[in-house]
Write an enzyme that holds these catalytic residues in place. Sequence first.
Site, PDB file in Angstrom:
ATOM      1  N   GLY C 127      17.449   6.332  -4.576  1.00 30.31           N
ATOM      2  CA  GLY C 127      17.984   5.124  -3.935  1.00 30.31           C
ATOM      3  C   GLY C 127      18.072   5.294  -2.433  1.00 30.31           C
ATOM      4  N   GLU C 245       9.884  15.330  -0.211  1.00 35.82           N
ATOM      5  CA  GLU C 245       9.359  14.080  -0.747  1.00 35.82           C
ATOM      6  C   GLU C 245       7.862  13.966  -0.463  1.00 35.82           C
ATOM      7  OE1 GLU C 245      10.863  10.546   1.072  1.00 35.82           O
ATOM      8  OE2 GLU C 245      10.028   9.239  -0.483  1.00 35.82           O
ATOM      9  N   ASN C 380       2.313   5.843   6.738  1.00 35.33           N
ATOM     10  CA  ASN C 380       1.482   6.746   7.537  1.00 35.33           C
ATOM     11  C   ASN C 380       1.722   6.556   9.033  1.00 35.33           C
ATOM     12  OD1 ASN C 380       0.586   7.491   5.033  1.00 35.33           O
ATOM     13  ND2 ASN C 380      -1.593   7.490   5.592  1.00 35.33           N
ATOM     14  N   GLU C 381       2.176   5.380   9.416  1.00 32.03           N
ATOM     15  CA  GLU C 381       2.550   5.177  10.826  1.00 32.03           C
ATOM     16  C   GLU C 381       3.753   6.060  11.164  1.00 32.03           C
ATOM     17  OE1 GLU C 381       1.959   2.652   8.688  1.00 32.03           O
ATOM     18  OE2 GLU C 381       0.031   1.996   9.495  1.00 32.03           O
TER      19      GLU C 381
END
Lengths: 377, 377, 394, 394
Positions: C127, C245, C380-381
């Site tokens: 979350g 992550e 990706n930015e």
Amino acid sequence: MDFEYSEEQRLLSETIRRFLATGYNFDARAKIVASPAGHSDDVWAALAEMGVLSVPFGSEHGGFGGTTIDMMVVMEALGEALVVEPYLATVGLGGQFIARAGTKAQQDAILPGLIQGKTKMAFAHTERGARYDLAHVTTRARAAGDGFTLDGEKCVVLHGGAADLLVVSARTDGGDTDARGITLFLVPRNARGLTVTQARGVDAHRVAEVRLSGVTVGRDAVIGAEGQGLPVIEGVVDYATVLVCAEAVGAIKYAHDATLDYLKTRRQFGVPIGTFQALQHRMVDILISYEQARSIATLACVKIDSGDDVERRRIVSAAKIKIADAARHVSQEAVQLHGGMGMTEELKISHTFRRLTMIAQMFGDADHHLARFAASK
Amino acid sequence: MDFEYSEEQRLLSETIRRFLATGYNFDARAKIVASPAGHSDDVWAALAEMGVLSVPFGSEHGGFGGTTIDMMVVMEALGEALVVEPYLATVGLGGQFIARAGTKAQQDAILPGLIQGKTKMAFAHTERGARYDLAHVTTRARAAGDGFTLDGEKCVVLHGGAADLLVVSARTDGGDTDARGITLFLVPRNARGLTVTQARGVDAHRVAEVRLSGVTVGRDAVIGAEGQGLPVIEGVVDYATVLVCAEAVGAIKYAHDATLDYLKTRRQFGVPIGTFQALQHRMVDILISYEQARSIATLACVKIDSGDDVERRRIVSAAKIKIADAARHVSQEAVQLHGGMGMTEELKISHTFRRLTMIAQMFGDADHHLARFAASK
Amino acid sequence: MDLNYSPGEVAFRDEVRTWIRESLPEDIRDKVLNYRELTKEDLLGWHRRLATKGWVAPFWPVEWGGTNWTVVQRYIFEEECETAGCPPIVAFGVRMCAPVLLRFGTPEQKQRFLPRIYDGDDFWVQGYSEPGAGSDLASLKTRAVRDGDHYVVTGQKIWTTLGHYGDWIFCLVRTDATREKRQEGISFLLIDMKSPGITVRPIVLMDQGHEVNEVFFDDVRVPAANLVHEEGKGWTVAKYLLGYERMGTGRIALSKRELVRVKTLAARTRVNGGTLLDDPRFRDRITRVEVELMALEITNLRFLDQLRRGDRPPGAEVSMLKIRGTEIQQAITEMMMQTAGPFAHPYRAVDATAAFDTFTASLTGRYMNLRKATIYAGSNEIQRNIIAKATLGL
Amino acid sequence: MDLNYSPGEVAFRDEVRTWIRESLPEDIRDKVLNYRELTKEDLLGWHRRLATKGWVAPFWPVEWGGTNWTVVQRYIFEEECETAGCPPIVAFGVRMCAPVLLRFGTPEQKQRFLPRIYDGDDFWVQGYSEPGAGSDLASLKTRAVRDGDHYVVTGQKIWTTLGHYGDWIFCLVRTDATREKRQEGISFLLIDMKSPGITVRPIVLMDQGHEVNEVFFDDVRVPAANLVHEEGKGWTVAKYLLGYERMGTGRIALSKRELVRVKTLAARTRVNGGTLLDDPRFRDRITRVEVELMALEITNLRFLDQLRRGDRPPGAEVSMLKIRGTEIQQAITEMMMQTAGPFAHPYRAVDATAAFDTFTASLTGRYMNLRKATIYAGSNEIQRNIIAKATLGL
């Protein structure tokens, strides 16, 4: 040389857009897509009413006698609104065979009804394994009594399920991929031996598989000269290709506008994300893709009416290459710049992505047209 | 699996870099390039002194017996400093033929002198119209007396003007592009009938045209088996290809570092231009290209020593494709981000651009290796 | 430098390969290889098999079930799993919540949660994101107000992957809205999803699949014992977790498998009298992706090797793997769709009698679905921003 | 909408084509088509021929020598010139200084300078960029101090194209360094390059060519009568000029000619038993550039058409033409170099006896030289900033 739309073209554009703005907003479209038919008869009637179905056909059948630039005006508007009705299938494909190669009797019988919205059409041609080779036809038509018996299977027939009349290509002669020997037939949707199963396309347009099992038609069902179908098919498919290029311009315009709007309104790190230079430069590239797509589509629409077959093939392939590249670039960037929201059913941008993706593949992907362009001179 | 350089490799790297930092700075290099010979005998002597010329050769001839990874250490350092001496031509090409296919007598006669810096070599192979086809050899060697007479013309011979000894490919049998029938010959630079004209390459390396007009050599000038030269050539050229890939990694590293430094120090609109996000993202892409180039070069250096010819071809082509793409990407972006200054003779970045451009073309451009890779399995 | 597997590593690979062959149920493998949806039971079932074998959490400390494998062994294991078509080990428990507990959890929290994570007793979800926050994680608004020995949580999370399967959710919540720096006043809470006041609502993506959700919290009472690390120190936890992550997002072994698949499909597709695989246009696109992937595999191993030597959590390097890895995944799904040609169009059967090719249709679905890869887990930015700052110092 | 030439336009095209064929000296044409350097006399000689014909400044007002051509006629004229291999009309006088004088000049200035510009009596160059300023034009430092009826100019300009040919230079100078906004206090001066105190120093580019220069001003006295527009209003002039500067940078007709050249070279290059033009890898790159160029030509014409209707100076649209036009030019020069294969390497003969192929060597030089195209006249990054702001409102 003149780059302005005529007064008539501007009027046509405004009429369609005014209708779509209210009658075909995002929610209305979602309901139509979810409906059993997958398109709206009311919308179809309205298109007929506005004369949109009549644009390319001759005035002798109640048509508008329009040029391909007139059609560009229409397709752009339909592309921006992501209209899923069988306009391309009926007006850009099916009806074209009648208008270009049909007998006077066929034209008189079909075109007025088509223009009035009573008759929908489709073009049943693609077969398994054909990929984009238009000459690949294994469906057979055998002379039988006073007519022909058709057997075979057609795939990915655009709006085949909605059509009242199908134009079916079948081989009366030659081998599976011979250029000669392909004949075009007019087959009613309810002909005995014809079964249609439908799928919903990625872009919510319907596509169908059409199986022909001993379907019999009369001699009068032949469109054009027996065995001479391929050049007609090539002409019509090129025409339809240019139309989806114009449709793509409309869809790209929407993607451009929506993304620009998102960059201006969506805030992160306390500022609109449109203030980030990396995104600004990418937005500029979207704009350039859009302008270039518009230019090449315009060029193709003008040139396809010139009547020169060699030039036609070259320009149509050029347009499709650029449109496929622009559709890919803009659709991917638009989703990326929308972030997660761009991935959802809830935003029109994801639906625009889907349609642009399919247009890029339709009637030959960029690779196919690169090969055709290279061979063109 | 282990990714670290060995202690020996680190030492080798430090030794070379320490020398180049002082002995081969930008001004020193400019002087060498402008000198009549286009390379420096002092530098060559120093490279010999440090053992750099000995790296790939066996200890029986005074060599270091190094792996291709050891050579990667060397080439990276030479690439970063843009060394224009005939290292690749001598150690990576000419000497390789002797080491791999030479007789013991040839090895004993040549390699010690090469390692000591007394003998420079070159590989005279490419011909007009051959492009990157290694089997294209029209130069003829006819049996004559106890030896051969060579006639033909070789182009773009890397450092052919500096070489004391040339390895020349010539046809003893077969048609112009046959795989069989190519023989390798050792020809002294001062052989009668051999003329060399030099050009300065875009990247300041020298290249030569070598004309052979009735050049006679003895039987003992043949390297390897008569008519069986092509596989040897392919092996050596693949090896040299991997070496220039490693050299490119060094040059790309310089381009990366210099551009990053420029972004941090160059100010526009009152701030360092490295604060502009669009440039930051492009700098990140340069970094990624650099890391990916390093990875593929490392992989190729390791795999080329594995002895499997099929695998070798596949990996070498893979490496060259990625290196060519990375060289193009990084060199173009580095110049662009440097602005006008990047275009000038005055900055090393423009010289790095030139070398990277040539490496991308050398021993087959990306297209050539894409075709070879596709054919590799 | 030695890129070859040692004899021991080869033996290990064979052991893993054999075990998977004997243990992976056929129907699960088929679902994976044909891009069909995996149920909660499919995912947890495979998790439990691995747990029984002792292989579900290789990088945990040995005392909690880790395997003490080398970096190379872990790489071999992942490669074998992906190649064989094993379901993914859902990352949220094993790879995300657990490292946080191991680093910041109390002994009681470890004892309570880690064995259940290991055994696959609970399905964990994440979350983090909130509507309007997106990549700007620190702007989160979900409040947690201390009330005795509970926190009362109110707010909304979005993009919760597999939230509809979730038993537990770890959340970033704002425990102090008065702090000037937005990164302060954030805490990390573990929340039982059976708690009253939690509603999960599906978000349908453009491939029409249901994998992400909105999760609403309406006065949800969470025991204070479920606070991880100190109150207000949630951002420290979040940053620690980010590297983990992104760790798996490169998915190199998966891309290797899928690249083989593209080639197989292209070799079967006839075009211009040959196959699509022989067509230089198509073939070169495959080759460039293949080469990029070969390089990325080495880049990945190089980074893992550096991490191992430095003994530190993953940093900005993984951003690079995430960027290039997801670009490769997207390129592959796009090529797969292109192999379908005109058959990329039909997507869902309307008529029950339709001879509908669900596999081919799934290719377009995958293309659409994978557009998420460059957006999720930090777009990706954002990854480029991270590298620009952390690695390049810009 | 009608993209075909009218009969009148066709007749005009034929007239231009015929005149060029009869008027363009063979040796000049060869130099242009083979990328050899043009001397000052080559450039001015052609300029004067056009002036005599009355075609050197089509878009000027008729009273000063303009032709009153339509947008389409101007386009046809440029296309015919480029296709035939005419030297460029050097832009700094006709296309840059003149529009400024026409808009901001006094009657005396017009009378004094415009006829000489028209007739090619003076070679004009541009003094805009300064070291360290680059795309940030407004940070310029060259000072002009008023001293009686003169300005005394001190400072340095850089990247002055063909500065070594220059008779006159128009400059942006700072007449008031006290203004807070950097765009204020700048003035626009016309300076005779024969004035004492001016030094021109070549900058050698990486293709080893000499086309740009540094220009040093050391107490150069410039009559105040050479101030254009008001003192301190130079930025208004500069902005007006920018659109004109970029106007020609798309160079579409040139790219069309060069694209034909690439195809010719590729068709002559043997590879894998065929020609490079038949190789799908190479051919597709050509095709994509060709298609992009077809589109850009229409985009250009559409914009010109809009300009004509709106009757305003070129704005952000030309930035788009500059971006895509220069990208195309670079792609073409890169492909040309690639046709040379290994022969891209040799660049300058060392030995006089060398059978040196100067044409092939010039291809690599052109590739290197054209890297400037995305940098000069406002880098393409600056162009994107302009579009983002002016067109997109970001």
